[in-house]
Design a protein around this motif. Structure first.
Motif, PDB file in Angstrom:
ATOM      1  N   GLN A 357       7.316 -18.062   6.529  1.00 56.34           N
ATOM      2  CA  GLN A 357       5.999 -17.531   6.855  1.00 56.34           C
ATOM      3  C   GLN A 357       6.041 -16.578   8.046  1.00 56.34           C
ATOM      4  O   GLN A 357       5.259 -15.628   8.132  1.00 56.34           O
ATOM      5  N   LEU A 358       6.976 -16.821   8.987  1.00 59.17           N
ATOM      6  CA  LEU A 358       7.121 -15.914  10.132  1.00 59.17           C
ATOM      7  C   LEU A 358       7.709 -14.572   9.726  1.00 59.17           C
ATOM      8  O   LEU A 358       7.762 -13.649  10.541  1.00 59.17           O
ATOM      9  N   SER A 359       8.153 -14.438   8.489  1.00 56.85           N
ATOM     10  CA  SER A 359       8.640 -13.145   8.013  1.00 56.85           C
ATOM     11  C   SER A 359       7.499 -12.151   7.838  1.00 56.85           C
ATOM     12  O   SER A 359       7.734 -10.950   7.693  1.00 56.85           O
ATOM     13  N   GLY A 360       6.259 -12.657   7.804  1.00 54.71           N
ATOM     14  CA  GLY A 360       5.098 -11.784   7.676  1.00 54.71           C
ATOM     15  C   GLY A 360       4.720 -11.442   6.254  1.00 54.71           C
ATOM     16  O   GLY A 360       3.901 -10.556   6.013  1.00 54.71           O
ATOM     17  N   ILE A 361       5.250 -12.170   5.290  1.00 48.53           N
ATOM     18  CA  ILE A 361       5.005 -11.815   3.897  1.00 48.53           C
ATOM     19  C   ILE A 361       3.527 -11.893   3.530  1.00 48.53           C
ATOM     20  O   ILE A 361       3.010 -11.051   2.789  1.00 48.53           O
ATOM     21  N   ASN A 362       2.815 -12.880   4.066  1.00 48.88           N
ATOM     22  CA  ASN A 362       1.404 -12.999   3.710  1.00 48.88           C
ATOM     23  C   ASN A 362       0.571 -11.870   4.300  1.00 48.88           C
ATOM     24  O   ASN A 362      -0.425 -11.449   3.700  1.00 48.88           O
ATOM     25  N   THR A 363       0.954 -11.366   5.477  1.00 52.13           N
ATOM     26  CA  THR A 363       0.213 -10.239   6.032  1.00 52.13           C
ATOM     27  C   THR A 363       0.397  -8.990   5.179  1.00 52.13           C
ATOM     28  O   THR A 363      -0.467  -8.117   5.142  1.00 52.13           O
ATOM     29  N   VAL A 364       1.529  -8.910   4.497  1.00 50.93           N
ATOM     30  CA  VAL A 364       1.747  -7.784   3.575  1.00 50.93           C
ATOM     31  C   VAL A 364       0.718  -7.828   2.456  1.00 50.93           C
ATOM     32  O   VAL A 364       0.114  -6.816   2.084  1.00 50.93           O
ATOM     33  N   PHE A 365       0.475  -9.027   1.928  1.00 50.83           N
ATOM     34  CA  PHE A 365      -0.524  -9.150   0.873  1.00 50.83           C
ATOM     35  C   PHE A 365      -1.933  -8.905   1.425  1.00 50.83           C
ATOM     36  O   PHE A 365      -2.798  -8.370   0.736  1.00 50.83           O
ATOM     37  N   PHE A 366      -2.165  -9.319   2.695  1.00 54.50           N
ATOM     38  CA  PHE A 366      -3.458  -9.043   3.303  1.00 54.50           C
ATOM     39  C   PHE A 366      -3.679  -7.535   3.437  1.00 54.50           C
ATOM     40  O   PHE A 366      -4.789  -7.039   3.289  1.00 54.50           O
ATOM     41  N   TYR A 367      -2.600  -6.804   3.749  1.00 53.08           N
ATOM     42  CA  TYR A 367      -2.695  -5.380   4.021  1.00 53.08           C
ATOM     43  C   TYR A 367      -2.774  -4.533   2.764  1.00 53.08           C
ATOM     44  O   TYR A 367      -3.244  -3.395   2.810  1.00 53.08           O
ATOM     45  N   SER A 368      -2.301  -5.027   1.651  1.00 47.78           N
ATOM     46  CA  SER A 368      -2.087  -4.168   0.487  1.00 47.78           C
ATOM     47  C   SER A 368      -3.331  -3.392   0.079  1.00 47.78           C
ATOM     48  O   SER A 368      -3.283  -2.169  -0.097  1.00 47.78           O
ATOM     49  N   SER A 369      -4.465  -4.067  -0.059  1.00 50.85           N
ATOM     50  CA  SER A 369      -5.680  -3.377  -0.516  1.00 50.85           C
ATOM     51  C   SER A 369      -6.143  -2.322   0.470  1.00 50.85           C
ATOM     52  O   SER A 369      -6.485  -1.197   0.089  1.00 50.85           O
ATOM     53  N   SER A 370      -6.161  -2.686   1.773  1.00 44.32           N
ATOM     54  CA  SER A 370      -6.655  -1.740   2.776  1.00 44.32           C
ATOM     55  C   SER A 370      -5.741  -0.519   2.887  1.00 44.32           C
ATOM     56  O   SER A 370      -6.212   0.606   3.072  1.00 44.32           O
ATOM     57  N   VAL A 371      -4.436  -0.718   2.760  1.00 41.57           N
ATOM     58  CA  VAL A 371      -3.500   0.408   2.828  1.00 41.57           C
ATOM     59  C   VAL A 371      -3.692   1.315   1.616  1.00 41.57           C
ATOM     60  O   VAL A 371      -3.728   2.551   1.737  1.00 41.57           O
ATOM     61  N   MET A 372      -3.824   0.714   0.441  1.00 42.58           N
ATOM     62  CA  MET A 372      -4.007   1.508  -0.773  1.00 42.58           C
ATOM     63  C   MET A 372      -5.304   2.317  -0.718  1.00 42.58           C
ATOM     64  O   MET A 372      -5.354   3.471  -1.142  1.00 42.58           O
ATOM     65  N   GLU A 373      -6.364   1.715  -0.177  1.00 43.80           N
ATOM     66  CA  GLU A 373      -7.665   2.376  -0.180  1.00 43.80           C
ATOM     67  C   GLU A 373      -7.726   3.565   0.772  1.00 43.80           C
ATOM     68  O   GLU A 373      -8.672   4.353   0.721  1.00 43.80           O
ATOM     69  N   LYS A 374      -6.733   3.675   1.675  1.00 40.59           N
ATOM     70  CA  LYS A 374      -6.672   4.849   2.543  1.00 40.59           C
ATOM     71  C   LYS A 374      -6.272   6.095   1.773  1.00 40.59           C
ATOM     72  O   LYS A 374      -6.525   7.220   2.215  1.00 40.59           O
ATOM     73  N   MET A 375      -5.645   5.902   0.634  1.00 35.36           N
ATOM     74  CA  MET A 375      -5.129   7.034  -0.133  1.00 35.36           C
ATOM     75  C   MET A 375      -5.771   7.157  -1.510  1.00 35.36           C
ATOM     76  O   MET A 375      -5.774   8.245  -2.089  1.00 35.36           O
ATOM     77  N   PHE A 376      -6.305   6.043  -2.038  1.00 34.92           N
ATOM     78  CA  PHE A 376      -6.794   6.064  -3.415  1.00 34.92           C
ATOM     79  C   PHE A 376      -8.188   5.451  -3.478  1.00 34.92           C
ATOM     80  O   PHE A 376      -8.659   4.815  -2.529  1.00 34.92           O
ATOM     81  N   SER A 377      -8.836   5.632  -4.616  1.00 34.54           N
ATOM     82  CA  SER A 377     -10.136   5.016  -4.832  1.00 34.54           C
ATOM     83  C   SER A 377      -9.995   3.511  -4.964  1.00 34.54           C
ATOM     84  O   SER A 377      -8.886   2.982  -5.144  1.00 34.54           O
ATOM     85  N   SER A 378     -11.134   2.825  -4.911  1.00 39.84           N
ATOM     86  CA  SER A 378     -11.114   1.368  -5.008  1.00 39.84           C
ATOM     87  C   SER A 378     -10.521   0.909  -6.333  1.00 39.84           C
ATOM     88  O   SER A 378      -9.758  -0.064  -6.383  1.00 39.84           O
ATOM     89  N   HIS A 379     -10.865   1.615  -7.424  1.00 36.67           N
ATOM     90  CA  HIS A 379     -10.358   1.232  -8.740  1.00 36.67           C
ATOM     91  C   HIS A 379      -8.851   1.422  -8.834  1.00 36.67           C
ATOM     92  O   HIS A 379      -8.119   0.546  -9.310  1.00 36.67           O
ATOM     93  N   VAL A 380      -8.377   2.586  -8.363  1.00 32.88           N
ATOM     94  CA  VAL A 380      -6.937   2.856  -8.389  1.00 32.88           C
ATOM     95  C   VAL A 380      -6.201   1.872  -7.481  1.00 32.88           C
ATOM     96  O   VAL A 380      -5.113   1.387  -7.829  1.00 32.88           O
ATOM     97  N   SER A 381      -6.805   1.541  -6.329  1.00 29.06           N
ATOM     98  CA  SER A 381      -6.174   0.599  -5.401  1.00 29.06           C
ATOM     99  C   SER A 381      -5.999  -0.768  -6.041  1.00 29.06           C
ATOM    100  O   SER A 381      -4.973  -1.432  -5.851  1.00 29.06           O
ATOM    101  N   SER A 382      -7.006  -1.199  -6.815  1.00 30.77           N
ATOM    102  CA  SER A 382      -6.898  -2.505  -7.472  1.00 30.77           C
ATOM    103  C   SER A 382      -5.794  -2.505  -8.521  1.00 30.77           C
ATOM    104  O   SER A 382      -5.078  -3.492  -8.689  1.00 30.77           O
ATOM    105  N   ILE A 383      -5.620  -1.385  -9.201  1.00 29.59           N
ATOM    106  CA  ILE A 383      -4.540  -1.279 -10.186  1.00 29.59           C
ATOM    107  C   ILE A 383      -3.177  -1.325  -9.489  1.00 29.59           C
ATOM    108  O   ILE A 383      -2.249  -2.012  -9.936  1.00 29.59           O
ATOM    109  N   LEU A 384      -3.054  -0.591  -8.378  1.00 30.14           N
ATOM    110  CA  LEU A 384      -1.792  -0.589  -7.633  1.00 30.14           C
ATOM    111  C   LEU A 384      -1.483  -1.963  -7.052  1.00 30.14           C
ATOM    112  O   LEU A 384      -0.323  -2.343  -6.935  1.00 30.14           O
ATOM    113  N   THR A 385      -2.534  -2.703  -6.692  1.00 30.53           N
ATOM    114  CA  THR A 385      -2.334  -4.067  -6.193  1.00 30.53           C
ATOM    115  C   THR A 385      -1.813  -4.974  -7.300  1.00 30.53           C
ATOM    116  O   THR A 385      -0.937  -5.827  -7.069  1.00 30.53           O
TER     117      THR A 385
END
Length: 538
Positions: A357-385
């Motif tokens: 857990q100290l590897s930070g893997i869960n924070t990666v999953f927390f970040y995925s949507s917000s990082v994707m939405e900086k570049m893509f629409s909400s729909h595209v971000s959900s697909i990339l997730t």
């Protein structure tokens, strides 16, 4: 070996126990062993591969951690429609369209899952010893049924929180008992591959919930998303009767005729004496210091289940007699660290799971949507997730294919090294607002974690303990995982607010420190029986 007879109308019996058979046993041959047309008495069970009976039992039991994976991510996609009502959306009678709540309450609904998981993990060892591996998951189905039911019918945020907590309890039990069961039914040569079915089922569960969440992300349909866990629970409960009980567990309970019958079926051979002997020979050698057995009479003696029938172990001094008596003391979560032979593996599994857990893997999953939405629409971000979820499954499957070829240590350390590089790139990408690098790094972190540092700690946690301490050891291991999950989830955002993206340097440091410790302390377990591994860790 006692002769076992079968009647179509009554359970199989022997002088030792009454055998309650799985349909997987009944379907093939007689005498509790494979039928003559597919048995090979010349094949040692220690050299056997994965049979269909073994694989089928493993897959059926893995429906339990699949539900754990489903519940992990079930609130991620529908957060918006759960907490804020869309007045233009369809309405269902008698149930509110949404459950308005602030971020603090929603965070509680998310994190209380880990609290339930901690309680479930700590009780799982007792359940596995009390009712058996399969029996524990039968009783655990109650949590997986009640939790989704409460969430799907929730009329208040409190009801949603309680449902998450109950589902967490079931998940905690599932991820302790299932890896234990898989290690105990697996042939020695393929224990790693079969055990990684546990992690594969978890990531499949995550992928299922991401997909359903994307499809049901409108109006009141979030209730279908959180309620789908009820379907999975009913499916699992209805199929558990087709899985066999762990033969190692049955042997430890002196149901030895049944244990042999199941082992013959799982290995598709009647030549199982070497494997059965291995279940007791190492522990007997450890307890008795290599001394011999005799039937001669002495004033101080103790008869144990490890000796051959009608043979008594002679004990000539009080210290050895005390050690023999201690072997009959049950190993629980409250006393496992008091046994010298279990102290080192206990500390290692705690560090393996907490370090994961100290590897930070869960924070990666927390970040995925917000990082994707900086570049893509909400729909595209959900697909990339969802594509991240697919990558997670494929990478985990690749680990299952190679873990028994290359070993646990190479897979673990290569995974940790790749994660250290990937997490560093993620921090750099986020810190310097290099969105393309950040997105690519998300995929790299998942691809690095999934085949090694994700499943190997679960596998090693089942290999470090003999059958006597397996339940208690597994409970502590997953308790450490849940505590690590909770601490990282609570501390990440405050730390990020204080030190920015340098927070990822903490994860990289943890990966390097844990890697050094693991390199020096963890032996290679590939191709060794659980008893041989326990001897290595003395």
């Amino acid at each position: 070996m006692s002769h076992i007879t079968r009647s179509a109308a009554v359970p199989v019996t022997s002088g030792e126990s009454t055998i309650e058979e799985s349909p997987l046993l009944i379907a093939d041959g007689v005498d509790g062993a494979p039928s003559s047309h597919n048995a090979d008495s010349s094949l040692r069970s220690l050299d056997a591969g994965i049979t269909w009976a073994c694989l089928a039992s493993g897959v059926l039991m893995c429906l339990s951690p699949l539900q754990y994976g489903y519940h992990i991510a079930e609130l991620n996609t529908p957060k918006g429609i759960i907490t804020a009502c869309d007045k233009d959306a369809a309405h269902w009678p008698s149930l509110p369209l949404c459950l308005p709540m602030n971020d603090a309450i929603f965070s509680l609904a998310t994190s209380v899952f880990a609290v339930g998981g901690l309680l479930g993990s700590l009780s799982a060892g007792w359940m596995a010893e009390r009712w058996g591996r399969r029996g524990a998951l039968v009783y655990n189905s109650a949590s997986f049924i009640l939790g989704p039911l409460l969430m799907a019918l929730a009329v208040s945020p409190a009801m949603l929180v309680v449902g998450r907590f109950v589902s967490g309890i079931g998940s905690g039990v599932a991820v302790v008992v299932t890896p234990l069961y898989l290690s105990e039914i697996a042939p020695v040569k393929y224990r790693g591959m079969l055990n990684l079915l546990n992690q594969l089922s978890i990531v499949l569960g995550i992928l299922v919930t991401l997909t359903i969440g994307m499809l049901a992300n409108e109006g009141p349909y979030w209730r279908l998303s959180v309620g789908f866990g009820l379907v999975l629970a009913c499916l699992h409960l209805s199929t558990l009767a087709f899985a066999v009980e762990s033969p190692r567990y049955l042997w430890s309970r002196n149901k030895r005729a049944e244990a042999r019958a199941i082992l013959c079926k799982l290995r598709q051979t009647t030549n199982v004496d070497d494997e059965v002997a291995g279940w007791k020979s190492v522990s007997a050698s450890r307890r008795h210091g290599g001394s011999s057995y005799t039937t001669s009479e002495q004033p101080a003696r103790l008869e144990t289940g490890d000796a051959p029938d009608n043979v008594v172990k002679v004990v000539d001094d009080e210290e050895e007699l005390e050690e023999l008596h201690s072997e009959h003391v049950p190993v629980t979560i409250f006393n496992i660290f008091t046994f010298a032979e279990y102290r080192k593996p206990w500390m290692l599994v705690l560090l393996l799971q907490f370090g994961q857990q100290l590897s930070g893997i869960n924070t990666v999953f927390f970040y995925s949507s917000s990082v994707m939405e900086k570049m893509f629409s909400s729909h595209v971000s959900s697909i990339l997730t969802v594509l991240i979820g697919i990558l997670n499954v494929l990478a985990t499957a690749s680990g299952a294919l190679i873990v028994d070829r290359f070993g646990r240590r190479p897979l673990l350390f290569s995974s940790m090294a790749a994660m250290a590089i990937s997490v560093t790139l993620l921090g750099v990408g986020l810190g310097f607002k290099l969105n393309v690098l950040a997105v690519v790094s998300l995929y790299l972190v998942v691809a690095s974690f999934a085949p090694g540092y994700g499943p190997v700690p679960f596998l090693l946690g089942t290999e470090f303990f003999d059958v006597r301490a397996a339940g208690a050891g597994g409970s502590w291991a997953l308790a450490a995982n849940w505590v690590g999950t909770f601490i990282v989830a609570v501390a990440f955002l405050p730390l990020q607010n204080v030190i920015g993206e340098w927070v990822f340097a903490i994860f990289v440091t943890a990966l390097l420190v844990c890697g050094i410790v693991f390199y020096r302390t963890i032996p290679e377990t590939k191709g060794h029986t659980i008893e041989e591994i326990a001897k290595k860790l003395k």
